[in-house]
Design an enzyme around this catalytic site. Structure first.
Site, PDB file in Angstrom:
ATOM      1  N   ASP A 148      -3.090  -4.762  -9.161  1.00 17.75           N
ATOM      2  CA  ASP A 148      -3.293  -3.848  -8.036  1.00 17.75           C
ATOM      3  C   ASP A 148      -2.947  -4.570  -6.744  1.00 17.75           C
ATOM      4  OD1 ASP A 148      -4.008  -1.953  -6.241  1.00 17.75           O
ATOM      5  OD2 ASP A 148      -6.139  -1.890  -6.752  1.00 17.75           O
ATOM      6  N   LYS A 168      -9.880   8.208  -7.162  1.00 16.95           N
ATOM      7  CA  LYS A 168     -11.253   7.939  -6.695  1.00 16.95           C
ATOM      8  C   LYS A 168     -11.812   9.240  -6.136  1.00 16.95           C
ATOM      9  CE  LYS A 168     -10.095   3.252  -5.127  1.00 16.95           C
ATOM     10  NZ  LYS A 168      -8.646   3.416  -4.864  1.00 16.95           N
ATOM     11  N   LYS A 212      -8.023  -5.310 -14.829  1.00 16.17           N
ATOM     12  CA  LYS A 212      -7.204  -5.135 -13.630  1.00 16.17           C
ATOM     13  C   LYS A 212      -7.405  -6.334 -12.712  1.00 16.17           C
ATOM     14  CE  LYS A 212      -7.990  -2.012 -10.268  1.00 16.17           C
ATOM     15  NZ  LYS A 212      -7.960  -0.686  -9.579  1.00 16.17           N
TER      16      LYS A 212
END
Length: 1384
Positions: A883, A960, A851
């Site tokens: 991201d 998360k 990522k």
């Protein structure tokens, strides 16, 4: 003389009713009219006043007499079948028979279906069928058939009257009616048939008749009573053999260890109450049928005798889909009240349980035992049986049996709720769920047969206010319940006459009825629409027609899998395209058609707002319905199996609490850590050029009484709305609240179990915890449970680890196959070539998924260049994710998207800064998108919020746990993603190895859950997901001496984490003392008394103190009436991180007392006014602190605090006013309040505190507090006062009526004020609004004062929802310290 003329004559003469009857009979035109009038009058005297009249000539005498009677209500219909079913409905609703009048011939035969239904379900009914006289029978006369015993055994009584004649005493007619009605209304109740032949003339043509036939009716005509009164006697003396049988039965019930109470159809409210009393007395698990009226329950609190827990098992039907549950669910004693049970699976379970003691109680003697397993048949009413059993002492049954049964029900209920809620199309089970919620309190339900009633029984919801964010879930055993009256034609369970029955039920019950039926049932009885138009004596009716264009139930039966579709459609489904809307239009009935959930909600709302009948047509599809039912059954089966599997592995004693509590928490502590990172987190914007980077957080440790310890990490992410100080305040609060609490053995099940425990056991609204705090607490709790059970966290959560496996066996199994793939993370501040080199190096280490953080550069094209360079460097075998963290506008995101279209990104996280543009971005660029911050920002119900993101372009959800609020909520979001066939990617937030190890275990768990979902869908799971746990590379230091091992496999091109190694780290976790800055193990409360002299008396005050003894910052807490300083201890412990917290028990409360000086002359008792108390506290503060203090007052304490702020300028720095006022403005209102409080005070002195408390807390102001799970403990604390006289004096002296109004003084106030009130406290919300307006004058800063509304609570804010109060006080203190406004 015509009957109508006679009635008018009687009216003109103003005769009483007996005189009217005499007049009516004597002036009747012919003997037919006499007999007809006698029959109708006797029916009226027996309470039968509702007449259903079918048109016909032969029945004219009866029809005219009924319609002319002053006390009858008559309704007509051209279809005798519909009319008879309407009468059945009326009897169901009113508990008394309706009278059906028909002509002769096939008109009588058309009554048979309704007669059968009434007979089978013991519904009283009186049939008056006109007939030809004997001379016209068997002679070929028109409309003459044999009507003698026409309904055979389906009627309780049959009598064929002779044709009316004056040669037979008329009283014979009356006794016939009396006898028939007695048979109809007494057990076994049911239909009765009186055949009534009539000769011509059938109209009121005069014919001579002899008055002598009325002989013997003199008394009857002078009164209004029936001719024959039937009296039922009770037999109180039983034979010895019966007594022995009863004792044997009682002994069996008393010895039950695994009892089960089944509640079948209940018809009256008295029976419902009796059933509840019986359930409460037995304390057995309760299975309530949909027609019991207790299956769909509403909450009520007006009856404290029902506040104790009742274990309603509403979803046993679907729990029994699991074979393991079938084998386990073996009750030893079953009591069934009421005869029929809708659920076939429950009936099959009962059959499997045989031989066991099976007691059936019903008022009729008939055998309702198709499986032939009833061992004791008791003919008794529910009321009699409940009364009998209530006098018998019963021991508690196995709590393990009750607890497991409730746990199964809870988890299946939540699985059903999840599936229905996350299926965004309108489904038939959704209709079954929402219908009970749409009902007003005075409504009733009527269910059609076939699939409709089964759906209601399986999926109906009443008791559980399920919120899919798993917040504030109250379980059924925590609530009291009130039944919703429900009815249906379950005697013969046919689909004919249902619409007509529902209309009759609405008329009989005089309630607003909601009826649910299928389309075939509706079409079968469209003639009932003719009755619907006759809106007589009933409230509006709402009819929901589930239109799946055929008989959908057959699609759920085995025949659907074995039969050609064309045969199914034609001969089973009977598919059709009829327009229900046009049928309604033809009958002038309101019609609404719905196709979506929103449509249905709107239609239900419209139908309730308007005083009119409505037919709501719910569009459905047989195939879709069958598919969704299959999904519900498979997922419920899996949920039940997994739940029982997990429960069977846990060390739950047989007699553990029915609240599922075990394992008391012995000690709680937390340590503050600081660890060094190798680089700044990618979420941090770096200014300057620092050489070191740190991560701060807390390690929470929970110790059980047996020595087991579990650890959790609380590490707030700096970019979110949490900071270390706020988090520590909540942790200090939790340390106080959790210590001594018992853990629930349901916690590993997640699915709302944590929320239930946090609310029910700790008394904290779950949503008030910061996400990181809740995550750390859940982590510590799950870890300590895993240690206690000797298994890994993954093994605790997942169902595959059986009790037979040792820890070694489990680890051996995990070591073979249990790996979690890891995604690498790159920050992209460097030039593209350098970032590509870093990516290439990661690939060589073994990473197959990377990522890249984007949105860091001035232009999106520069970020695109980085992605292009990386793709060029690593090739296309490596998965790339980007991201953007919502860094771009839509235009910037589009520019980036078009630039990387050929780079084959797996997805890009949050490309746009507005979530409204996410789907538009997907469609414009064709790029796949993942949600991250969108999930983080969800408040409330996540499933409703996520509904808008079902778009196939959104392929992943990045979760998360420390940001969304723990493992439970993370599991729910992951489950939603997997159900929608999206990736659930677990991500860390730069936590230590403690969290990473827990996340690895949790990632393994959600992968296994995904495998289960795929199994339900008959699909193979996709390739493993690479989870966002690559932040381990940032850890230069760690909180543990043994760091987490994450190993690369270059040849396999994958970096993964071993679930076994993560489990070992958690089970053997040791904190590295070098990184700990300090540890908090709780705080001792200092208790002492201080005496303050005031004029001619002294006050001895109880004082509680927490925190460092310092004069720099002091908080003084003042309680409300009936409270004490103890109320504030949890809040004080939370606030004492940097301030000294002191609570004072006010005079008259607790142990505080007033003493008159002995050297003073005896006189009247001193009056302790608000002003006097303020002066006393001012002296107290002088002795405690040399600097100004901040006052925190609730209710009465708030009034005192405000008075001090206005009178003691040199002592007070600021005031927090919680649900307080400056007094009353109006003099007359003040006088009334003084009188009211003086009366209350006198009542307290005379009747004592217990009765006073019951009255005090009965007001609406306390609804929020009464709903709190700790209300009983709070109420108990209110009993701890040394002197009732002193408490009564305090109530009188400190009355808001006696207090001098401070409204004008507010305008002169110079002290900062913070107003706190509950969201549900409308009264004080308005008072605070007015106070804020007064203090915010033209000359003062607007930000000097603030008003905060605390969510989800009422008046007692600090007790109902304390965490927002703590946060508000903390911020207020910070504001004072920052001196953002002048205090002069």
């Amino acid at each position: 003389m015509k009957i109508e003329s006679i009635i008018f004559l009687c009216y003109d003469l103003q005769l009483d009713r007996p005189s009217e009857i005499r007049c009516l009979l004597q002036y009747s035109a012919n003997i037919n009219a006499v007999w007809a009038s006698l029959i109708i009058e006797e029916c009226s005297r027996l309470g039968l006043t509702y007449f259903c009249i079918a048109p016909g000539s032969r029945s004219s005498p009866l029809a005219v007499a009924a319609s002319s009677h002053p006390r009858t209500t008559c309704i007509s219909c051209f279809d005798e079948r519909s009319l008879a079913f309407h009468a059945v409905g009326y009897a169901r609703g009113s508990y008394k028979p309706a009278v059906v009048i028909t002509s002769s011939g096939t008109a009588v035969s058309n009554l048979l279906p309704a007669v059968v239904e009434a007979s089978q379900d013991f519904v009283p009914l009186l049939l008056l069928t006109a007939d030809r006289p004997p001379e016209l029978q068997n002679a070929g006369a028109n409309q003459a058939i044999n009507q003698v015993n026409h309904f055979g055994s389906f009627v309780r009584s049959f009598f064929s009257l002779p044709a009316p004649t004056d040669h037979v005493p008329a009283r014979m007619v009356l006794t016939t009616v009396d006898s028939a009605v007695y048979f109809a209304t007494h057990a076994p109740s049911g239909p009765v048939h009186i055949n009534c032949p009539f000769r011509e003339p059938l109209e009121d043509s005069p014919r001579d008749w002899m008055l002598s036939c009325l002989k013997g009716l003199e008394i009857w005509m002078s009164r209004e009573d029936p001719f024959t009164k039937y009296v039922r006697t009770q037999h109180s003396h039983a034979s010895n053999s019966i007594q022995l049988q009863v004792e044997d039965l009682l002994n069996t019930i008393q010895c039950a260890n695994k009892g089960l109470l089944l509640i079948g159809a209940i018809h009256t409210e008295d029976e419902a109450w009796a059933a509840l009393l019986l359930a409460k007395h037995l304390s057995w698990p309760i299975v309530a049928d949909i027609l019991s009226g207790l299956r769909l329950k509403k909450v009520f609190t007006a009856f404290p005798q029902f506040t104790e827990k009742m274990l309603f098992i509403d979803h046993l039907d679907h729990a029994l889909l699991a074979d393991s549950v079938k084998l386990w669910a073996q009750p030893d004693v079953i009591i069934q009240i009421g005869s029929r049970i809708t659920s076939k699976r429950i009936s099959q379970m009962l059959e499997v349980c045989s031989p066991c003691t099976y007691i059936m109680v019903d008022k009729h003697p008939y055998r309702h035992d198709p499986s032939h397993i009833v061992t004791h048949r008791i003919q008794s009413t529910i009321i009699e049986f409940a009364d009998f059993l209530s006098k018998v002492q019963l021991p508690r049954i196995s709590c393990k049996w009750s607890g497991h049964m409730q746990a199964l029900n809870m988890m299946v209920a939540r699985e059903i709720e999840f599936q229905i809620h996350s299926e965004y199309s309108l489904t038939e089970p959704h209709v079954a769920q929402v219908i009970s919620e749409a009902l007003p309190s005075d409504a009733a339900l009527f269910f059609g047969n076939s699939m409709v009633i089964r759906d209601a029984d399986m999926y109906g919801r009443g008791w559980m206010n399920y919120t899919n964010d798993s917040t504030w879930i109250m379980s059924s055993w925590e609530l009291s319940c009130l039944g919703i009256r429900a009815s249906g034609n379950r005697g013969a369970s046919g689909i004919d006459g249902l619409l007509s029955t529902a209309i009759g039920f609405a008329a009989g019950s005089y309630k607003r009825v909601f009826c649910v039926m299928g389309d075939i049932s509706f079409l079968h009885d469209t003639n009932g629409l003719a009755i619907l138009k006759q809106r007589a004596w009933r409230k509006p009716l709402v009819i929901l027609v589930i239109n799946n264009h055929g008989g959908a139930i057959f699609s759920l039966l085995p025949i659907a899998k074995k039969t050609d579709p064309s045969v199914l459609n034609r001969y089973f489904y009977t598919s059709h395209n009829m327009s229900i809307g046009k049928l309604c239009e033809a009958h002038s009935v309101n019609h609404l058609q719905v196709r979506t959930k929103t449509d249905l909600q709107r239609a239900l709302s419209i139908s309730q707002q308007l005083e009119a009948d409505f037919i709501i047509e719910v569009e459905s599809c047989i195939e879709d319905n069958a598919t969704f039912h299959s999904t519900l059954k498979r997922t419920a089966r899996l949920a039940a199996h997994n739940t029982l599997n997990i429960l069977s592995r846990l060390s739950v004693p047989d007699h553990s609490s029915s609240d599922f509590l075990f394992g008391e928490i012995h000690k709680v502590e937390y340590s503050v850590y600081r660890i060094q990172l190798s680089a700044p987190p990618t979420s941090t914007r770096i200014s300057g050029n620092p050489s070191r980077f740190y991560k701060d957080g807390f390690i929470l440790a929970i110790y059980l009484e047996d020595g087991c310890v579990g650890f959790g990490e609380v590490a707030p992410l700096e970019i979110h709305k949490e900071n270390l100080q706020d988090v520590e305040e909540q942790l200090r609060f939790l340390v106080h609240m959790i210590q001594g609490a018992k853990l629930s053995y349901l916690l590993p099940l997640l699915s709302g179990s944590f929320s239930s425990w946090i609310w029910g056991c700790l008394g904290i609204p779950p949503h008030s915890l910061f996400p990181s705090v809740r995550c750390g607490m859940e982590m510590a709790v799950l870890n300590v449970l895993a240690v206690k059970e000797g298994c890994s966290l993954a093994g605790l959560l997942h169902h595959e680890c059986s009790t037979s496996k040792s820890q070694f066996d489990e680890e051996k199994e995990l070591s073979v196959s249990s790996k979690v793939h890891i995604c690498a993370l790159i920050d992209s501040y460097a030039i593209p070539e350098e970032v590509a080199e870093v990516a290439d190096k990661l690939v060589k280490e073994g990473f197959s998924t990377i990522k890249i953080k984007v949105g860091r550069r001035p232009y999106p094209s520069e970020d695109a260049a980085v992605i292009q360079e990386i793709r060029k460097k690593v090739g296309y075998r490596v998965k790339l994710r980007a991201d953007a963290n919502r860094s771009w506008t839509y235009e910037q995101a589009i520019q980036f998207g078009f630039s990387v279209q050929l780079c084959d990104l797996q997805y890009i996280e949050e490309p746009v800064n507005s979530e409204d543009d996410i789907i538009k971005f997907c469609e414009e660029t064709g790029l796949r998108v993942a949600l991250d911050e969108t999930i983080d920002n969800i408040q409330g119900d996540p499933l409703s919020r996520l509904a808008r993101f079902m778009h196939p372009g959104i392929v992943a959800l990045v979760i998360k746990p420390s940001v969304v609020g723990g493992f439970e909520k993370a599991a729910l979001i992951a489950k939603w993603a997997q159900k929608q066939e999206k990736m659930a990617v677990l991500s860390s937030a730069y936590e230590s190895s403690l969290s990473l190890a827990a996340y690895i275990q949790f990632a393994y768990y959600i992968e296994q859950e995904n495998a289960d979902i795929c199994k339900v869908k008959n699909k193979e799971p996709g390739e493993p997901v690479a989870h966002g746990l690559g932040t381990y590379r940032w850890l230069k230091e760690d909180v543990t001496t043994e760091s987490l091992m994450i190993i690369g496999h270059p040849y396999k091109e994958v970096i993964d984490a071993s679930v076994k190694d993560a489990a070992r780290l958690l089970l053997n976790f040791k904190i590295d003392p070098k990184i700990i800055q300090r540890t908090y193990i709780g705080e001792h409360v200092r208790r002492y008394q201080m005496t303050v002299d005031y004029k001619d008396f002294a006050c001895s005050l109880d004082v509680l103190e927490v925190g460092k003894v310092t004069d720099n910052s002091v908080l003084i807490f003042l309680h409300g009436f009936l409270g004490s300083g103890e109320d504030w201890i949890p809040v004080m412990k939370a606030c004492s991180t940097s301030v000294r917290c002191i609570s004072v028990t006010l005079p008259g409360h607790g142990g505080s007392q007033i003493e008159r000086h002995t050297n003073k002359e005896s006189g009247q008792e001193p009056r302790m006014s608000v002003e006097v108390i303020a002066d006393i506290l001012a002296k107290l503060i002088h002795n405690i602190s040399s600097s100004r203090v901040v006052l925190v007052g609730y209710s009465m304490g708030a009034r005192i605090a405000l008075c001090m702020a206005l009178r003691c300028d040199n002592l007070v720095n600021g005031v927090v006013i919680i649900s307080g006022s400056p007094g009353l403005k109006d003099v007359r209102v003040r006088r009334r309040r003084i009188a009211q409080d003086d009366t209350r005070a006198q009542s307290l002195r005379v009747h004592g505190l217990q009765l006073f408390l019951n009255t005090w807390y009965s007001g609406e102001l306390w609804n929020g507090l009464k709903a709190h799970p700790h209300f009983k403990q709070i109420l108990s604390s209110r009993m701890q006062h040394n002197s009732m006289d002193a408490l009564a004096n305090a109530l009188s002296d400190l009355s808001v009526g006696r207090q001098l109004s401070l409204w004008e003084d507010l305008k002169k106030n110079k002290k900062p004020l913070l107003f706190l009130h509950g969201e549900k406290d409308k009264k004080f919300k308005e008072i605070h609004r007015q106070m804020l307006f007064e203090v915010n004058g033209d000359n003062q800063s607007k930000d000097m004062h603030e008003m905060i509304e605390v969510p989800d609570c009422g008046h007692a804010v600090h007790l109902e929802n304390p965490l927002p109060v703590i946060s508000a006080i903390s911020k207020f203190l910070t504001k004072l310290d920052d001196k953002k406004f002048s205090l002069d």
